[in-house]
Structures are given as structure tokens and as C-alpha cells.
Design an enzyme around this catalytic site. Structure first.
Site, short mmCIF file in Angstrom:
data_model
loop_
_atom_site.label_atom_id
_atom_site.label_comp_id
_atom_site.label_asym_id
_atom_site.label_seq_id
_atom_site.Cartn_x
_atom_site.Cartn_y
_atom_site.Cartn_z
CB CYS A 253 -0.97 -0.03 1.19
SG CYS A 253 -2.31 1.15 0.97
CG PHE A 298 -2.17 9.64 -3.03
CD1 PHE A 298 -1.88 10.84 -3.68
CD2 PHE A 298 -2.88 9.67 -1.84
CE1 PHE A 298 -2.30 12.04 -3.13
CE2 PHE A 298 -3.29 10.88 -1.30
CZ PHE A 298 -3.00 12.06 -1.94
CG HIS A 361 -4.28 -3.66 2.45
ND1 HIS A 361 -3.56 -3.23 3.54
CD2 HIS A 361 -4.63 -2.56 1.76
CE1 HIS A 361 -3.48 -1.91 3.51
NE2 HIS A 361 -4.11 -1.47 2.44
CD GLU A 363 -2.89 -6.25 5.16
OE1 GLU A 363 -2.24 -6.60 4.16
OE2 GLU A 363 -3.34 -5.10 5.31
#
Ligand SMILES: Nc1ncnc2c1ncn2[C@@H]1O[C@H](COP(=O)(O)OP(=O)(O)O)[C@@H](O)[C@H]1O
Ligand SMILES: Nc1ncnc2c1ncn2[C@@H]1O[C@H](COP(=O)(O)OP(=O)(O)O)[C@@H](O)[C@H]1O
Ligand SMILES: [Mg+2]
Ligand SMILES: [Mg+2]
Lengths: 386, 1077
Positions: A253, A298, A361, A363
Site C-alpha cells: 500500500c 494515491f 492488502h 493480509e
């Protein structure tokens, strides 16, 4: 449920009426919508939301209560929370309390009974923008606050969420070496994913310089997710430039965006970002598609490292919307993953150094587990580079 | 991976007649698949015996076979059409089973046909409960502890070591047929026996019962690259133990945390991989222990299912269409999402609304059946509703059911639950029945604790508390009246009717106040993505929010009102008509707006009409759609009773109704007025009268004579209709009709018609444009008048009607169409005795037989009628080419009804004036014998062409019965009959063996049936003690799957089809070929 009337006003003057269901008072921040249908607690406690007012598109929120096991950090990071219907009664065997109580005890300003779809469409069409919301103040006041609120661009929000002092976590099971994790707003499940794979972890502040990190003699370095615009994070960018080639690198990220900056690419603000758990991402090497959890405003622009212009998009987003490879101070960098909704870059890897990163992500927490294997890839990279 | 070009032609198998557990969702999926495969350039060969489907319209496939879906017939089709592939996953269990048989029998290999979508191994692993269990355990997923039995003794052993209660489930069944839960060994012996009988391979799984756990479903899609997505997650409101098809269900899942949900998601995807579903959609069911979160896999269907249709409508993700594309080799990321256009189908829909589905039951038609819901599905239809929140969606769904209720109580209907004492109420809350949800709301109204109600019902407290919010609003409404409260009430789903009840005023008044206060519906879009991307398909639902998303239209609009949830008497046929109306209007340059609330249908596919409003079909909801759309006309003629019941009010509200005026429709329904019309036109009707007491009834009978057909005057679909042969019976009937004290009944008189004995019933469908009458077709019923037109077989062209009678029928049709000022469709039912023609009833509207006739005559009646309703003349349409010069006449078409007896073993399977069939099949042939034979076969009757036939006739049937006996003797059958019938036959010199009635001596008929000595039963019903014998014999036959005919005409027709012989019956021919000649 007769709760106090509350209002939300956007920077461009749209007014939304609802009821206050959280802490008293007024709050402001950039409004973003999240389309996840479960996982509100993980979202509330994801530090990447610092400075943002999160609008949940899923109408019923709070259904299954809250449970500490789901926290992604010690306290909620959101500037405010907007829902259609907050459950007054929760039901789930894991629940330790209600979401309403959680708002109150953690001082989260939250508003319910909002036409969240109208607000979402507004953000979609006009872009993410500041809003002010709360109870006990007039519409005009909220209007001023919203209009005056700063935009996300150029703001360093990381300092507000990054750990102030390093701390250590033990590996689960057999110890496979130390990973240093640069905390830009780390989610807890990321650390669990590292320790579960046998790595002990030193979590260090965002501003930790490269040599301090290398001094800890890590087998690899992880760069976490975090809030807001990567551009102001010059120190961390410099740190990464100092680490590339020295030790295996994995960024997620914001960590991915900073790696992008480190190799010299530009980043830009997306109209309303990606926030949800249903974003299709294609792995370019073999075309495999994963459902991914996303939360960012972004993105990295690899074309900025080329003389070429990005081609016009025709039909569904395809690999042609990304350069095949770019040459950088650190050798060749390739796009590895692509978002199939808007064609934006979702991951990069360096050909000449053990470093890769993804925009989404792995996770999850909340979201689908499809990409969890990326932590194995990091572990493997560490093995290879021993 | 792009589409496979090594495949050119694909065989698509439909699901056959509508039966409980397999309804029009498979027309929806088949139609989607056929459309998309052809648009991708494949040649589509289609087989389905159900004429009421859109998919069997000739324009949807290159070769359409309306033929029995049996391995033999499908093999013939394969031999003729030589398809490269067979797609078995879109026609429900029927298609899957036939495909499996064809693969096993080596037919597919022999003809080089590849099975796409799911392979044989995958199907076996999913369908065979034992294999499934192994497969799940192999990948570490938990399933209920279970053992596998092929005999009673094994079964009992297994049950004992699992420990009661246990669940019994036969292999290879659908809709939970033959399943059950047993609390102790006595119950178990029954349930297990029934299970073994039901399974085609007489094999059952005896399984740990997890009654009362939470039940979940995931709709998973997978492509051949191994990419998988969850299209929709569904949480059952009713716990494990109530079949998902009979459960109130909610999408998306509401009470799972992200961790639990994502683990379930991982399991769902793992299940598809382990089973080996190569591509397409599957439905995976889970049970979750509410106290520990322990999760079991219950089953998976390796095919598009009922839930897939629901999931498609709930999310806007067209599962069947995508499944078809995946089957021919596309991957999810190569397919665009039609709604956003910019994003691919490889994503998981995000919902920003709540969906509630509620099943619709018809227990009233099966009085001896228990209304307690269980693991065997018995609902006949369903309504789906979309609201922003669960309470709103729940109330919308409840008022969509058309069971007379206005929502979650707060209406007249709540009297029933309010009358219950606390103990009775507690029982009503703890027993799963169609009405339990109302009992729960009543309990909450009485201030019972949410957790207590949740505990009694084993329904999650979250749902119960949401209901409690609805009930609390009711208390507020009872004490206050202000605009803010009104707005809150609307947001939580209260209908104007409910509010009117609580404010004790009229619905109109509430609407006036409401609109005056500016509280009108806003319409939101179902867009698969929670507004993240722009939607290009106006698929809308109504709610009360700030912003409405209705787009302005550039073309004139016409609203088509659909037919709501399926029920016996109003099914897919009416959806068929509505869909055609929409197509016709689109072709004619209108923008079409569909309003319906039935998730199974083609009409609620977002690309059937230009705009879709998924809304309840009530005055309130419809009027507001009309306010939003401002249509030029509204079509109420095609959706059956549902839209007709609204017509009057809509017209009064100034809504422009297309075609025949509601006044005319009312005139036709009103017996006095209609009798008047017939008299003026010199048309005869059965002598008739009305009575409000036994005495009056007597008087009427003295005038018109016995037997009489009696019915309460308000009923539809032949409810409570009865043929009465004696004064005693008459007295009885009057007593129990009025005895019930049902206000609706007692308010209305009883209607008595002279019952026309052994009269032939005839149905006519026609279109009238004010000048010209276009007769669609004349259908002669197989069963005599007295069997509801919906339940009796029919033949066209009519084989036995005299020219005289035909002339009179045509005259009557023409005269009635004029007299009723019909603009559009009219359906008339006649009873014919010799040359005498009696008018039974006229319905100036779309009828059940439109799809059948359209196919039997190659005449798009619904489209033609729609255009006529909007002002075109038949002449104009002839010039346009919509009306063919002359309809097809070169073949015989037979329609036969399919009845749900297997779901209601307690019921007597005889036909009468009350309609009980759920679906229909069509047989086409060069003559009646072949056509009827095909229909019988399609309806699932496996007729032996030799052996022993058992005959038992009511006295009034003996004469024709003689002909039946002769026919079967000539076919070489041995005759077996009960004393009376045997005596009569012998008297007419027909060799007949006498057999004892059940329990009346050695080797009684029951025993002979059980020994498989009898191959066909012809047993016509009669009164008194004999009636009871009849029932037991018919039920025995049904249990043993011995074909059982209950009318002499039926017997004759069977004989005729047997004469035609299996060779001719198994010979398929495509509709296109039939229509060409
Ligand atoms: N082990 C069990 N214990 C209790 N109820 C069960 C069990 N297995 C299934 N059921 C109930 O029976 C219903 C039908 O079972 P299912 O396996 O879905 O068969 P099908 O859907 O093919 O009819 C389920 O919806 C569930 O409510
Ligand atoms: N007078 C009669 N004599 C014989 N049969 C009748 C008579 N009236 C009605 N029936 C039978 O009852 C069935 C149902 O009656 P109908 O008036 O058509 O009610 P519905 O509105 O349910 O179609 C008809 O299809 C016909 O078979
Ligand atoms: Mg099931
Ligand atoms: Mg009728």
C-alpha cells in the site's frame, strides 16, 4: 432510537441529515467510501484512514458487534464514520460489545441514517473531498469548516500514526530471522502474517534511517501501509533508496508507493481511491486474477519513468495500459499486478534487486484471503537472498 | 483464454415442467444461456418439454425440441443434430440427471459429444452424498457425521451410533424430496423407508442433525483458469431444518464477522475445486453453530440453481449468462460487467441495499397436508424485495406475497395471531410454518423479550431485534400522527395500508397526507458495485431516501405489470405473456418498463425490458412507479389476476390502461351481468342460481336439478369448488362453507350451476381489435368438464368436436368479444355435449394457454395482443408480418398438466374443479396418439406397453369405461377390476379378473400393486365408502410409481398413445421443422 440529529456537509456544500450515533461534537476529514460488506471494525482501526471520514456503502453496520481480536491497531484512526443504519442490537458469538459503545468509549464521531448512496455517488462524481459533520452545530458552521478543511495532497499524516519508539515481536515457532518493519501506519494482521511465518519483527518509526535499520542486521525489511499522500514522506523514501539491494524488501500500500518514489516514479491522486474488498487484480506474469482488499487514495505512475504517453483505454483494462518495464537508478522495474477496474498499477518488482511491493492488502483484514501467499513470496525472497 | 472455436454447436437441456423445487428460474437461466451462446456464434440445440417457457420460443435456438427429457429422446436428438457439446448445468436437476445417464450409457462418447461446464466425475462427487462427504473430508472441511445405507437394517445401525435426532437424505433427488428428520427410532423407520423409496438408486445418507443451526449459502463462480468469485452470500432467516427453498432468506449475509465470512468464502472456493467444477456457478450450503461458530458444509449443487436466480436478481450479476460464457472457454476477466460496462465480471458484487426472499405456499389447496415446514421443499413460488434495510425489505417482501397481508402485521390479517393465547402463540413462534413470522411480530407486540422470541424460533436475535424496531414503530403510529413519524414509518417499510389500519383511515387518505408532506419514494439502482461505478442499466427499487436516480426517457414509455410470485393457477405462463409484451413494445419503438417481484422469472431479468422496477405489485407501489415514469399506457391484461386486481383502482387514479377496459373485465367476472350478455346473444349457459343457506340451495336444486357445481362466489382458480351429486352432499357443503365462519365466505352467496355431466370442455384463445377476431386456437380437453381447465390435458386441433359445435363456438367467441368490447386477448371456456355448446366463463385477458397455443399454431399471440392493446389493427399487423397469413395446422399438439402429489403424500390424487397442477408439458405429433404419448412421457409417466391394467369406475363412468376396457384388451393387456366394474365388463363380454378391494380378502389390489403385477391403474373417483377405497388405491399406486389415470377419457387417451407405440413417441422433431410445413 431517538438520537440527536446530526448533519454532514461536503466541501462543495451538499448537506446530508442524519443522527449522531457516536461521540458528541464536530469532526472533519476527507470523505471516502468503502464498499466492504463486512469488517467495519478492521476499517475503523486501520491507521491508513487517519484524517479521513469513512462512508460505509453497506447499509447495516454493527450487526455482529465488536471483538478485540479484529482490531488492526490500538485505537480507531478514522476522523469520522458514516453509515445508513447502525444496529442497536448486535448478535455474534465472538462479540464483546456493541459498535455504539465502541464509538462512545473511543471518541469516534459517527453519524447514521444518512443516504450513504447519495453521498457515495457525489464522491464518485466529484472526487473525494473534505466534509464536516457532527451534532449541535449549525449547517453554516459545518459548511465553513468543510470548505476550510485541507486536502490530502501534500499532507504528512504518517507521523500521527507511526510508532514513536521501536518495539519487538517474537516469531511463532521456529525463528527464521529478524524482519524490520517500517511503520507508516501498520495493520496488526500484517505483523501476525510475518511472525506466523517464523520471523521475529522489529517495528521501527517511519523516520528511521537506512543504516539504523541495517544495523539491526535484518534478513529482510517490510514497509507498511499508511495514510494519505506518499510525496511528503521524503525521509522514508530516502531510507528505501538506502535499503534497495542491501536487503530483501517488501512493501504494501503506502509502502508500495514509497518504493515507487524511491525508484524515481511519480505518484498521483486517484479521483476517489480504492476502498473495499472486491477489487480484481491480475498478476501479469500468468494472468491469474485475485479478489483483493484495498484502501488507498494515491497510486504510482510508471509512465513517469518513460518518455512515452499512456495509451487510450479501449474496452476492458488490459496490460497495454502499463509500460512493460521501466529503467531506473536501481535497474529495471516491472509492473507485476494491475487493477482490472481502472487499469492502475497494483504491484512492482525490481529485476536486479530483491524488492517487490503491492498496492493492495495481502493480509486482508477485512477482505478476501486470495493474496495471502505474497507473504510466502517475501519469505522465499529472504531465503534466496541469504 | 478466448472462446473455444473447436465447438460449433451446443445442446442445452431445459428443466421440463414446473414442479415444486424446480420452477421458472430455469427458464430464466436457459434463456440467458441460449441468447448469449448464439450471440457468440454458436449453434444452439435446445430440448425442453415445457411450452410455457421463453427459452422454447423458436427464435431463441437454432433447433428447439419440445420433447420429453428422457435419455432415449435426447439420444435421438443428439443423433439428429450431432452437437459438439452438451451443457447440462442450466436445466436444474432434470438436465443434470439426464446428462449423467447419457454419459454413463456411453451415448455422449458414441456421438463424440463433450460435456461442458461440469464433467461426470464432478457431478457424481457433488450429487452422491457419500462421495461428497469423502471429498470434503479430504480437503479438511467438516460435514455432519453420517453413514450411507442401502437397506433399512444398515440405516438403523447407522442412526443408532450417530444418535438421534438424525437427518435422512436420499441420493439424486431435488428440492429435498424424500428427506426428513427423525427424533427417535419410530419416526426414523418411517423417514428412512420413505427416503429409500424416493431415491432413484434407493440409497440414503443418515446424518447428524444440526437442526436449529444457522444456515448460509454462497453462490460461487469459477472459470477454467481457476479464478473464483463469490457472487452473493445468503443468510437464511429460518434455521437449519427448514429447506432453503422454504426459508425466508436474506442477502447479503448479516450476522457474520469478516473473519468468519472470509473463512466461509475460502471453504466455498475450495469446495468447487475439490468437486472439480471446471467452470460455471455452484451453490454451496453451510451450517454454522451460533454458539461456537463451528461450520459444516451441507451440500453443493454443481449447477445453476434456484438460489442462483435469486442471487442474480439480488446482485445484478447474470450468473446463468456468465456460466454459459465460461463453459465455452471465456474467463471471468474477459467478460464485461453489463451494468458498469467498464469493469470485468471477475469481481464480487457489493450491495448497498438488503434483499429479502419469502416463499409462497399454497397449502389451502392441499387441506390434508401439514403446514409445518421441514427439509422437503413445498413452496410453489417466491417473492423477493429490495430495500435499503432489512425491515424495509422484509415488509416489502411480505406485501409482495399477495396473501392479503399488508406487511408485518398492522393489518386486518393480524387478527389471527392476535386471537392466540400466549401458549398457542409460543407454539406458533417455535414451529416453522408460513405464518411464523407474523406470530413472532405479535409476540414482540405483546412485549416478549427479543431473546425469548429468538430462542423459541431459533432465529438470530439480530433479525428479531430488527423486527422489534418495526413493532415499536407500530406503537408510535398508534399514539402519534406527524410527518416526521410518517417518514420514519415509510423508511422502515410500512405500507400506506398498514398506516391506514393503525390510524384507522383509508389507504387513499394516507397517500394524500404522505405526498402532501412530500414523502414520496426515491428509486435507487441495483448496480453490482454500490455506486462505485456508473450504471448503464436502469434496474431500480423503491425506498425512502434523499436522492432518486430515475433517468428521463426520450421515447414514450409503456409499463407492463407482471404476475408476482408463482402460485398454483398463476405461474410461468403469465410471465411468458408479460415478457412478450415487453419484446413487442420494444420492437414497436416504445421504452418498456417492467414491474414485478418474482426473482425466478425472465421478466425480472434486467435486460428483458428497458427499465426494471423490482417492486411489490400493490396499488401503492405501482402507482408510485407510474408517477415516476409517466407512461403512455399500462398493461394489466397479461399478468394474470395480480395486475387485474389493481386495474380498477389504477384507472380511477387516472392511469391509462391499455386495451380492454377494467369495466369490461369486471363485467365478464360478474355472473349476473355476464349471464345477461349471454342471454342477449342467445348463447346457452348451464342453468344456475345462488343461495345463502341450505334451504335456498335446496330450492335452486329443485329448479335446475342435480348434479350441481357449487362454489363460494368470490373464489379464483376453482378454490372450494365441488361437484355435488346428492342433497345430502349439498347440505354438507353449505354447512362447512358457512361453518368455517370465514367472513369473506359468509359475506358472499354460494353459486350453483347445473353440472354438465360427461361434457367435453373446450378452451378458446383469441385476439379482438374491435373489428376483426383472430382465433389463436381451439383446445379440446382430454378430461371431461369438471376437471379444472388448468389440470386437464388438452388437444388442438379439437379431434371430436362436431362442425356444428365448432361453428357455434366461433360465433360465441366473436359475439362475446364484441359485447365485452375486447381490445386484446379473450379466453373462453365452453362445455360441449354433442352439438350443444354451453359457455362456462369468459376471461377478457391473457390466459394460461397462450404460450401453448402460440407454439401449437406458430402464432405470437401475446405480441399480437399487446400491439392491438396499443391501437394496431390485426390487418396492420398482418401487413407487418407479425400475424402470419395462416397458422400452422399440420400437426397435433397436446398439453398435459403436472401435479405435485409427491410433495403431498397425504392428499388424494384426483382431479376436480379446483386447480392443483404446478406445471405443464407439451407433446407434438402427426396424430393425437403420438402427441399425447409424448405429453404423458414428458410428464413423467413411464407406460408399459403390455401387462396388466387395473380398472375401477364410478357408475356414471362405466359406459365409457367399457370403451377403455376394450381398448386395453385389444392392446393385449390383461384386465383386473373390482367386483362392480368386473361384473359390468363381463356382462359386456370382456374377460376380466376380479380382485379384492384393500383389506377385503386374500391377494387384494394393494398386495397385487405391491408385487408389481399391475402396470396401469384407471380409477375414477366417486362418493361414499367407495371414495375411500379409491383414495387408498390411488395413493398406493402413486407410492409405487405405477401410472394412475383418474378419468375415463384419460384412460382412452392412454390407450390411444400406447397404440402409437414407443417408436413413434421417442422420435423427436424440432419446433422449427413442425412450423415450417
Ligand atoms: N444435517 C442436517 N441437520 C438438519 N437440517 C439439515 C441437515 N442437512 C440439511 N438440512 C436441512 O435440509 C435442507 C435440505 O437439505 P439440502 O442438503 O440442501 O438438500 P437439497 O437442497 O438438495 O434439497 C437444508 O436447506 C437444511 O435446512
Ligand atoms: N356447469 C359446469 N359443468 C361442468 N363443469 C364445470 C361447470 N362449471 C365449471 N366447470 C368446471 O370447473 C372448472 C373451473 O371452473 P371455472 O368457471 O373455469 O373457474 P376458474 O375461474 O377457476 O377457471 C372449469 O374448467 C370446468 O372444468
Ligand atoms: Mg439445498
Ligand atoms: Mg376457467
Amino acid at each position: 432510537m431517538s438520537r440527536m440529529r446530526a448533519q454532514l456537509v461536503t466541501a462543495d456544500g451538499e448537506v446530508f441529515n442524519g443522527r449522531s450515533v457516536g461521540a458528541e461534537g464536530v469532526t472533519t476529514g476527507e470523505a471516502v467510501f468503502n464498499t466492504s460488506m463486512t469488517g467495519y471494525q478492521e476499517i475503523l482501526t486501520d491507521p491508513s484512514y487517519a484524517g479521513q471520514v469513512v462512508v460505509m456503502t453497506s447499509p447495516h453496520i454493527g450487526n455482529y458487534g465488536v471483538s478485540h481480536a479484529d482490531d488492526q491497531s490500538t485505537r480507531p484512526a478514522v476522523a469520522g464514520f458514516v453509515v445508513k443504519a447502525l444496529s442497536r442490537r448486535h448478535s455474534n458469538w465472538r462479540a464483546e460489545g456493541s459498535l455504539a459503545e465502541y464509538f462512545a468509549s473511543n471518541g469516534v464521531v459517527a453519524i447514521s441514517d444518512i443516504d450513504t448512496r447519495r453521498l457515495t455517488r457525489h464522491i464518485r462524481d466529484r472526487g473525494a473531498m473534505p466534509v464536516a459533520m457532527g451534532s449541535g452545530v449549525g449547517e453554516s458552521e459545518l459548511r465553513q469548516i468543510a470548505a476550510a478543511a485541507p486536502s490530502m495532497e501534500g499532507r504528512d499524516l504518517v507521523s500521527s500514526v507511526s510508532t514513536s519508539t521501536p518495539y519487538h515481536l517474537e516469531a511463532e515457532g521456529e525463528e527464521l530471522g529478524l524482519v524490520v518493519a517500517i511503520d507508516l501506519g501498520m495493520k496488526r494482521d500484517i505483523l501476525t502474517n510475518l511472525t506466523r511465518r517464523g520471523h521475529s519483527v522489529d517495528v521501527v518509526p517511519a523516520l528511521t534511517p537506512a543504516d539504523d535499520i541495517l544495523a539491526r542486521d535484518p534478513v529482510g525489511v517490510f514497509v507498511s501501509n499508511g495514510p494519505g499522500d506518499p510525496q511528503p514522506l521524503r525521509a522514508t523514501t530516502a531510507t528505501l533508496r538506502g535499503l534497495i539491494g542491501e536487503t530483501p524488501l517488501f512493501g504494501i500500500c503506502l509502502g508500495h508507493q514509497v518504493l515507487g518514489l524511491a525508484v524515481g516514479a511519480r505518484t498521483f491522486k486517484l479521483p476517489f481511491g480504492h476502498h473495499g474488498g472486491n477489487h480484481p487484480v491480475r498478476r501479469l506474469e500468468d494472468g491469474h486474477v485475485e479478489m483483493t482488499a484495498q484502501n488507498h487514495g494515491f497510486a504510482v505512475d510508471l509512465w513517469s519513468l518513460t518518455a512515452a504517453q499512456p495509451p487510450e483505454r479501449v474496452g476492458l483494462a488490459g496490460p497495454e495500459l502499463l509500460p512493460e518495464r521501466v529503467e531506473t537508478d536501481f535497474g529495471t522495474v516491472r509492473p507485476t499486478h494491475q487493477n482490472l477496474n481502472d487499469g492502475t498499477l497494483e504491484g512492482i518488482a525490481l529485476d536486479d534487486h530483491p524488492a517487490f511491493s503491492v498496492q493492495y492488502h495481502p493480509e486482508a483484514a477485512p477482505g478476501p484471503h486470495d493474496a495471502g501467499h505474497l507473504f510466502n513470496r517475501f519469505a522465499a525472497l529472504i531465503e534466496e537472498s541469504r | 483464454m478466448p472462446a473455444r472455436r473447436d465447438l460449433r454447436s451446443i445442446l442445452l437441456i431445459g428443466s421440463g415442467p414446473i414442479v415444486i423445487g424446480q420452477a421458472c428460474e430455469f427458464d430464466y437461466s436457459g434463456t440467458q444461456a441460449a441468447k448469449v451462446l448464439r450471440s457468440e456464434g454458436y449453434r444452439v440445440v435446445l430440448v425442453n418439454s415445457n411450452p410455457a417457457t421463453i427459452m422454447t420460443d423458436p427464435e431463441f435456438a437454432d433447433a428447439t425440441y419440445i420433447e420429453p427429457i428422457t435419455p432415449e429422446v435426447v439420444e435421438e436428438i443428439i443423433a439428429r443434430e450431432r452437437p459438439d457439446a452438451l451443457l447440462p448445468t442450466l436445466g436444474g436437476q432434470t438436465a443434470l440427471n439426464v446428462a449423467t445417464q447419457l454419459a454413463r450409457g456411453g451415448v455422449l462418447d458414441r456421438h463424440g459429444v463433450e460435456m461442458i461446464g461440469a464433467g461426470l466425475e464432478a457431478i457424481d462427487r457433488a450429487e452422491d452424498r457419500g462421495l461428497f462427504k469423502e471429498t470434503m473430508e479430504a480437503i479438511g472441511l467438516e460435514v455432519p457425521r453420517a453413514g450411507y445405507a442401502r437397506s433399512m437394517s444398515d440405516a438403523v445401525k447407522i442412526a443408532r451410533d450417530i444418535g438421534y435426532p438424525v437427518m435422512v437424505r436420499p441420493s439424486f433427488i431435488l428440492g429435498g424430496g424424500g428427506t426428513g428428520i427423525a427424533d427417535d427410532e419410530n419416526q426414523f423407520l418411517e423417514v428412512a423407508k420413505h427416503g429409500l423409496d424416493t431415491s432413484p438408486v434407493s440409497e440414503i445418507l443418515v446424518e447428524e442433525s444440526v437442526l436449529g443451526w444457522k444456515e448460509y449459502e454462497l453462490e460461487v463462480m469459477r472459470d477454467r483458469a481457476g479464478n473464483a468469485v463469490i457472487v452473493c452470500s445468503i443468510e437464511n432467516f429460518d434455521p437449519m431444518g427448514v429447506h432453503t427453498g422454504d426459508s425466508i432468506t436474506v442477502a447479503p449475509v448479516q450476522t457474520l464477522s469478516d473473519r468468519e465470512y472470509q473463512e466461509m468464502r475460502d471453504d466455498g472456493i475450495a469446495v468447487l475445486e475439490a468437486i472439480g467444477v471446471e467452470t460455471g456457478g455452484s451453490n454451496v450450503q453451510f451450517a454454522v453453530d451460533p454458539t461456537t461458530g463451528r461450520r459444516l458444509v451441507i451440500e453443493m449443487n454443481p449447477r445453476v440453481s434456484r438460489s442462483s436466480a435469486l442471487a442474480s436478481k439480488a446482485t445484478g450479476f447474470p450468473i446463468a449468462k456468465i456460466a454459459a460464457l465460461l463453459a465455452v472457454g471465456f474467463t471471468l476477466d474477459e467478460i464485461a460487467n453489463d451494468i458498469t460496462r467498464a469493469t470485468p465480471a471477475s469481481f464480487e458484487p457489493a450491495l448497498d441495499y438488503t434483499v429479502v426472499k419469502i416463499p409462497r405456499f399454497d397449502f389451502a389447496k392441499f387441506p390434508s397436508a401439514s403446514t409445518t415446514l421441514s427439509t422437503s421443499m413445498r413452496s410453489v413460488g417466491e417473492a423477493m424485495a429490495i430495500g435499503r434495510t432489512f425491515p424495509e425489505a422484509l415488509q416489502k417482501a411480505l406485501r409482495s406475497l399477495e396473501n392479503g397481508r399488508a406487511g408485518l402485521n398492522a393489518d386486518k390479517g393480524e387478527a389471527v395471531v392476535r386471537a392466540l393465547g400466549d401458549d398457542a402463540l409460543a407454539a406458533a413462534v417455535s414451529t416453522p410454518t408460513p405464518d411464523r413470522v407474523y406470530a413472532m411480530a405479535e409476540a414482540l407486540r405483546r412485549g416478549w423479550d427479543v431473546d425469548d422470541v429468538a430462542g423459541l424460533a431459533s432465529v438470530d436475535p439480530w433479525f428479531v431485534d430488527q423486527m422489534a424496531e418495526v413493532v415499536e414503530m407500530r406503537h408510535d403510529l398508534e399514539t402519534r400522527r406527524d410527518d416526521d413519524l410518517l417518514r420514519e414509518a415509510k423508511r422502515i417499510g410500512y405500507s400506506d395500508r398498514q398506516i391506514a389500519y393503525l390510524w384507522d383511515t383509508t389507504e387513499e387518505e394516507v397517500r394524500r397526507i404522505r405526498l402532501h408532506a412530500g414523502i414520496a419514494r426515491t428509486y435507487k439502482t441495483v448496480d453490482t458495485c454500490a455506486a462505485e461505478f456508473e450504471a448503464h442499466t436502469p434496474y431500480m427499487y423503491g425506498t425512502f431516501e434523499d436522492e432518486s436516480e430515475v433517468l428521463a426517457a426520450d421515447k414514450p414509455r409503456v409499463v407492463v405489470l407482471g404476475s408476482g410470485p408463482n402460485r398454483i393457477g398463476q405461474g410461468i405462463e403469465f410471465d411468458y405473456c408479460c415478457v412478450h409484451a415487453s419484446f413487442a413494445l420494444r420492437d414497436a419503438g416504445y421504452e418498456t418498463v417492467m414491474v414485478n417481484c418474482n426473482p425466478e422469472t425472465v421478466s425480472t431479468d434486467y435486460d428483458t425490458s428497458d427499465r426494471l422496477y423490482f417492486e411489490p405489485l400493490t396499488v401503492e407501489d405501482v402507482l408510485e412507479v407510474i408517477d415516476a415514469e409517466k407512461p403512455e399506457a399500462v398493461i394489466v391484461q397479461l399478468g394474470g389476476q395480480t395486475p387485474l386486481n389493481l386495474a380498477d383502482t389504477l384507472e380511477k387514479a387516472g392511469v391509462p390502461i391499455a386495451g380492454t377496459s377494467p369495466a369490461s373485465i369486471a363485467m365478464a367476472e360478474d355472473r349476473e351481468q355476464f349471464a345477461e350478455i349471454c342471454r342477449n346473444l342467445g348463447l346457452s349457459q348451464p342453468a344456475a342460481g345462488t343461495a345463502s343457506s341450505a334451504a335456498e340451495a335446496q330450492e335452486v336444486v329443485d329448479q335446475i336439478g342435480l348434479p350441481v357445481m357449487v362454489r363460494p362466489s368470490y373464489v379464483l382458480g376453482g378454490r372450494k369448488m365441488k361437484v355435488v351429486y346428492s342433497l345430502e352432499e349439498l347440505g354438507e357443503y353449505v354447512r362447512d362453507i358457512y361453518g368455517e365462519g370465514d367472513p369473506e365466505v359468509t359475506a358472499n352467496p354460494i353459486l350453483l350451476d347445473r353440472f354438465l355431466e360427461s361434457a367435453v370442455e373446450v378452451d378458446v384463445d383469441a385476439v379482438f381489435d374491435g373489428a376483426e377476431l383472430l382465433v389463436g386456437g381451439i383446445m379440446e380437453h382430454v378430461e371431461e368438464a369438471g376437471v379444472h381447465s388448468g389440470d386437464s390435458g388438452c388437444v388442438t386441433p379439437p379431434p371430436t368436436i362436431s362442425d356444428e359445435a365448432l361453428k357455434e363456438i366461433l360465433r360465441a367467441t366473436d359475439e362475446l368479444a364484441r359485447a365485452l368490447e375486447v381490445r386484446g386477448l379473450i379466453n373462453i371456456q365452453f362445455a360441449v355435449k354433442g352439438d350443444e355448446v354451453y359457455v362456462l366463463e369468459a376471461n377478457p385477458r391473457g390466459s394460461r394457454t397462450i404460450p401453448f397455443i402460440s407454439k401449437a399454431k406458430a402464432l405470437p399471440l401475446a405480441r399480437i395482443a399487446t400491439r392491438v392493446m396499443l391501437g394496431s389493427t390485426i390487418t396492420q399487423l398482418r401487413e407487418e408480418g407479425l400475424v402470419p397469413e395462416r397458422p400452422a395446422e399440420s400437426f397435433v399438439a397436446v398439453k398435459d398438466a403436472v401435479l405435485p402429489w409427491d410433495r403431498f403424500p397425504e392428499e388424494d390424487n384426483v382431479l376436480g374443479p379446483e386447480m392443483k397442477s404446478t406445471g405443464e408439458v407439451m407433446g407434438i405429433g402427426p396424430d393425437v396418439g403420438v402427441a399425447y404419448g409424448k405429453a404423458l412421457l414428458a410428464a413423467g409417466n413411464l407406460l408399459a406397453d403390455r401387462g396388466r391394467v387395473f380398472l375401477s369406475f364410478a357408475d356414471r363412468d362405466k359406459q365409457i369405461g367399457l370403451a377403455v376396457a376394450q381398448a386395453f384388451t385389444m392392446l393385449g393387456f390383461e384386465l383386473l377390476a373390482t367386483t362392480g366394474t368386473a361384473r359390468y365388463l363381463r356382462h359386456h363380454a370382456i374377460a376380466t379378473e376380479v380382485v379384492n378391494k384393500i383389506g377385503e380378502g386374500p391377494r387384494d389390489i394393494g398386495e397385487r400393486l405391491a408385487n408389481g403385477e399391475v402396470h396401469l391403474v384407471v380409477n375414477t373417483p366417486r362418493g361414499g365408502r367407495a371414495r375411500y377405497d379409491g383414495i387408498t388405491i390411488r395413493q398406493a399406486a402413486r407410492r409405487l410409481k405405477i401410472p394412475c389415470v383418474t378419468t375415463v377419457q384419460g384412460g382412452l387417451a392412454v390407450a390411444r398413445s400406447l397404440r402409437a407405440g414407443p417408436g413413434a413417441i421417442n422420435k423427436p422433431r424440432s419446433l422449427q421443422e413442425w412450423h415450417r410445413v
